[in-house]
Design an enzyme around this catalytic site. Structure first.
Site, PDB file in Angstrom:
ATOM      1  N   ASP A  73      25.492  42.827  46.259  1.00 59.17           N
ATOM      2  CA  ASP A  73      25.008  41.991  47.352  1.00 59.17           C
ATOM      3  C   ASP A  73      24.956  40.569  46.838  1.00 59.17           C
ATOM      4  OD1 ASP A  73      23.700  40.562  49.359  1.00 59.17           O
ATOM      5  OD2 ASP A  73      22.823  42.424  50.130  1.00 59.17           O
ATOM      6  N   ALA A  74      25.876  39.754  47.345  1.00 57.26           N
ATOM      7  CA  ALA A  74      26.090  38.411  46.800  1.00 57.26           C
ATOM      8  C   ALA A  74      25.020  37.413  47.214  1.00 57.26           C
ATOM      9  CB  ALA A  74      27.471  37.910  47.211  1.00 57.26           C
ATOM     10  N   TYR A 172      38.253  28.871  56.373  1.00 54.00           N
ATOM     11  CA  TYR A 172      38.756  28.824  57.748  1.00 54.00           C
ATOM     12  C   TYR A 172      38.706  27.391  58.254  1.00 54.00           C
ATOM     13  CZ  TYR A 172      39.304  30.112  62.673  1.00 54.00           C
ATOM     14  OH  TYR A 172      39.758  30.210  63.962  1.00 54.00           O
ATOM     15  N   TYR A 182      32.680  29.432  66.460  1.00 55.17           N
ATOM     16  CA  TYR A 182      32.457  29.742  65.049  1.00 55.17           C
ATOM     17  C   TYR A 182      31.161  29.051  64.644  1.00 55.17           C
ATOM     18  CZ  TYR A 182      34.073  30.955  60.301  1.00 55.17           C
ATOM     19  OH  TYR A 182      34.232  31.503  59.046  1.00 55.17           O
TER      20      TYR A 182
HETATM   21  P1  NAI Z   1      35.994  41.705  56.195  1.00 55.33           P
HETATM   22  O1  NAI Z   1      34.995  42.305  57.086  1.00 55.33           O
HETATM   23  O2  NAI Z   1      37.118  42.555  55.731  1.00 55.33           O
HETATM   24  O3  NAI Z   1      35.339  41.095  54.875  1.00 55.33           O
HETATM   25  C1  NAI Z   1      34.055  40.555  54.798  1.00 55.33           C
HETATM   26  C2  NAI Z   1      33.316  41.353  53.738  1.00 55.33           C
HETATM   27  O4  NAI Z   1      32.123  40.694  53.345  1.00 55.33           O
HETATM   28  C3  NAI Z   1      32.904  42.735  54.208  1.00 55.33           C
HETATM   29  O5  NAI Z   1      33.469  43.707  53.351  1.00 55.33           O
HETATM   30  C4  NAI Z   1      31.387  42.725  54.074  1.00 55.33           C
HETATM   31  O6  NAI Z   1      30.876  43.970  53.708  1.00 55.33           O
HETATM   32  C5  NAI Z   1      31.207  41.697  52.978  1.00 55.33           C
HETATM   33  N1  NAI Z   1      29.871  41.094  52.863  1.00 55.33           N
HETATM   34  C6  NAI Z   1      29.107  40.550  53.833  1.00 55.33           C
HETATM   35  N2  NAI Z   1      27.938  40.111  53.314  1.00 55.33           N
HETATM   36  C7  NAI Z   1      27.973  40.387  51.981  1.00 55.33           C
HETATM   37  C8  NAI Z   1      27.067  40.192  50.909  1.00 55.33           C
HETATM   38  N3  NAI Z   1      25.877  39.628  51.089  1.00 55.33           N
HETATM   39  N4  NAI Z   1      27.429  40.610  49.668  1.00 55.33           N
HETATM   40  C9  NAI Z   1      28.625  41.189  49.460  1.00 55.33           C
HETATM   41  N5  NAI Z   1      29.530  41.399  50.443  1.00 55.33           N
HETATM   42  C10 NAI Z   1      29.198  41.007  51.685  1.00 55.33           C
HETATM   43  O7  NAI Z   1      36.528  40.412  56.959  1.00 55.33           O
HETATM   44  P2  NAI Z   1      37.599  39.279  56.589  1.00 55.33           P
HETATM   45  O8  NAI Z   1      37.817  38.565  57.882  1.00 55.33           O
HETATM   46  O9  NAI Z   1      38.755  39.823  55.885  1.00 55.33           O
HETATM   47  O10 NAI Z   1      36.786  38.300  55.653  1.00 55.33           O
HETATM   48  C11 NAI Z   1      37.150  37.969  54.327  1.00 55.33           C
HETATM   49  C12 NAI Z   1      37.126  36.463  54.143  1.00 55.33           C
HETATM   50  O11 NAI Z   1      38.172  35.879  54.927  1.00 55.33           O
HETATM   51  C13 NAI Z   1      35.817  35.788  54.625  1.00 55.33           C
HETATM   52  O12 NAI Z   1      35.481  34.753  53.739  1.00 55.33           O
HETATM   53  C14 NAI Z   1      36.237  35.217  55.955  1.00 55.33           C
HETATM   54  O13 NAI Z   1      35.421  34.123  56.363  1.00 55.33           O
HETATM   55  C15 NAI Z   1      37.641  34.774  55.625  1.00 55.33           C
HETATM   56  N6  NAI Z   1      38.508  34.449  56.781  1.00 55.33           N
HETATM   57  C16 NAI Z   1      38.737  35.364  57.769  1.00 55.33           C
HETATM   58  C17 NAI Z   1      39.527  35.048  58.865  1.00 55.33           C
HETATM   59  C18 NAI Z   1      39.791  36.060  59.939  1.00 55.33           C
HETATM   60  O14 NAI Z   1      40.312  35.692  61.010  1.00 55.33           O
HETATM   61  N7  NAI Z   1      39.499  37.331  59.738  1.00 55.33           N
HETATM   62  C19 NAI Z   1      40.151  33.719  58.999  1.00 55.33           C
HETATM   63  C20 NAI Z   1      39.894  32.830  57.882  1.00 55.33           C
HETATM   64  C21 NAI Z   1      39.081  33.194  56.832  1.00 55.33           C
END
Ligand code: NAI
Length: 286
Positions: A73-74, A172, A182
């Site tokens: 948990d980050a 993003y 957002y």
């Molecule tokens: P995702 O849901 O696959 O990944 C987000 C992850 O963060 C999840 O696995 C979640 O369990 C984890 N998480 C949340 N709070 C946490 C905590 N306190 N400690 C540890 N882990 C935690 O979704 P996604 O979209 O692939 O996100 C990955 C990155 O990509 C993020 O930084 C997101 O902002 C970024 N991003 C996503 C876009 C999109 O359209 N999906 C566009 C641009 C950037």
């Protein structure tokens, strides 16, 4: 020997973290991941039950192997930071050593060192509220989970990262342009993450010969993105307006991450690299 990568923020096969893991595995890296504690049970049982088997197939037909999954948990750096209600929460009590310092200590004990750190996580409890309606707590929670989490991870991991290593995070374009929807301070959190990418590139570069870059990714239907609620609109907007009129695949972001983590990118640090079909370059939609 092959490189070892730690990818923080993998809890299913739908997000950028998984795709980056695959691209790094395809390039020969050993993969270890960090999974948010509340998502750990489902992720591990899905892995065991073979739910992700198809998604593990690499371009050469071999299968991605995840050497180890760590709970994390980050938003907590050490046990002293964890509030009682979280400590006693059933899901958290079932795992141990999931604060950032303990996590890195465990990785050090198990593997000794890593070469690549990937931060693919974000959280903003009030993301669906406009900034003008965001509470102080919501704003600070977004920054804590989405920005400081990277500072904290790099700070602790850098001591066990081999010189020449690299870190990558995901950002993003809402950090620099207005993206209505957002909210909750998530746009602010991404702006901090991008600024920190530059400062940390300097500090980690000078002191540890580690590169620090971030990928500004286009829209993907991940679990986190679906929770925000406007992802379909963003995908349609991009297909309509970007220079490249195709849907962005997670693999394209994974491949860019593998490049940035590799010696091919040995002079690239402190950069925000757009992997978004070129949408960021448009001035008006046409
Ligand atoms: P995702 O849901 O696959 O990944 C987000 C992850 O963060 C999840 O696995 C979640 O369990 C984890 N998480 C949340 N709070 C946490 C905590 N306190 N400690 C540890 N882990 C935690 O979704 P996604 O979209 O692939 O996100 C990955 C990155 O990509 C993020 O930084 C997101 O902002 C970024 N991003 C996503 C876009 C999109 O359209 N999906 C566009 C641009 C950037």
């Amino acid at each position: 020997r092959g490189k070892r990568a730690f990818i923080a923020g993998v809890a299913d096969d739908q997000g950028y973290g998984w795709a980056i893991a695959k691209s790094l595995a395809a390039a020969g890296a050993e993969i270890i991941v960090g999974t948010w504690v509340p998502a750990l049970n489902i992720f591990e049982s899905s892995l065991r039950r073979g739910k992700f088997d198809e998604s593990c197939v690499l371009p050469d037909g071999s299968l991605m192997e995840i050497t180890k999954v760590y709970p994390m948990d980050a938003v907590y750096d050490s046990p002293d930071d964890v509030p009682e209600d979280v400590k006693s929460n059933k899901r958290y009590a079932g795992s141990s050593k999931w604060t950032v310092k303990e996590l890195v200590e465990s990785v050090k004990q198990d593997f000794g060192s890593i070469d690549i750190l990937v931060h693919s996580l974000a959280n903003g409890p009030e993301v669906s509220k406009p900034l003008l309606e965001t509470s102080r707590n919501g704003y600070l929670a977004a920054i804590s989970a989405s920005s400081y989490s990277f500072v904290s991870l790099l700070k602790e991991f850098v001591s066990i990262m081999n010189p020449g290593g690299a870190s990558i995070s995901l950002t993003y374009i809402a950090s620099e342009r207005i993206i209505p929807g957002y909210g909750g301070g998530m746009s602010s959190a991404k702006a901090a993450l991008e600024s920190d990418t530059r400062v940390l590139a300097f500090e980690a570069g000078r002191k540890h010969k580690i590169r620090v870059n971030t990928i500004s990714a286009g829209p993907l239907r991940s679990r986190a993105a679906k929770a925000i609620g406007f992802i379909e609109m963003m995908i349609d907007y991009s297909s309509a307006n970007a220079p490249l009129q195709k849907e962005l695949s997670a693999e394209e972001v994974g491949n860019a991450a593998a490049f940035l983590a590799s010696p091919l990118a040995s002079a690239i640090t402190g950069a925000v690299v757009y992997v978004d079909n070129g949408l960021n370059a448009m001035g008006v939609g046409v």
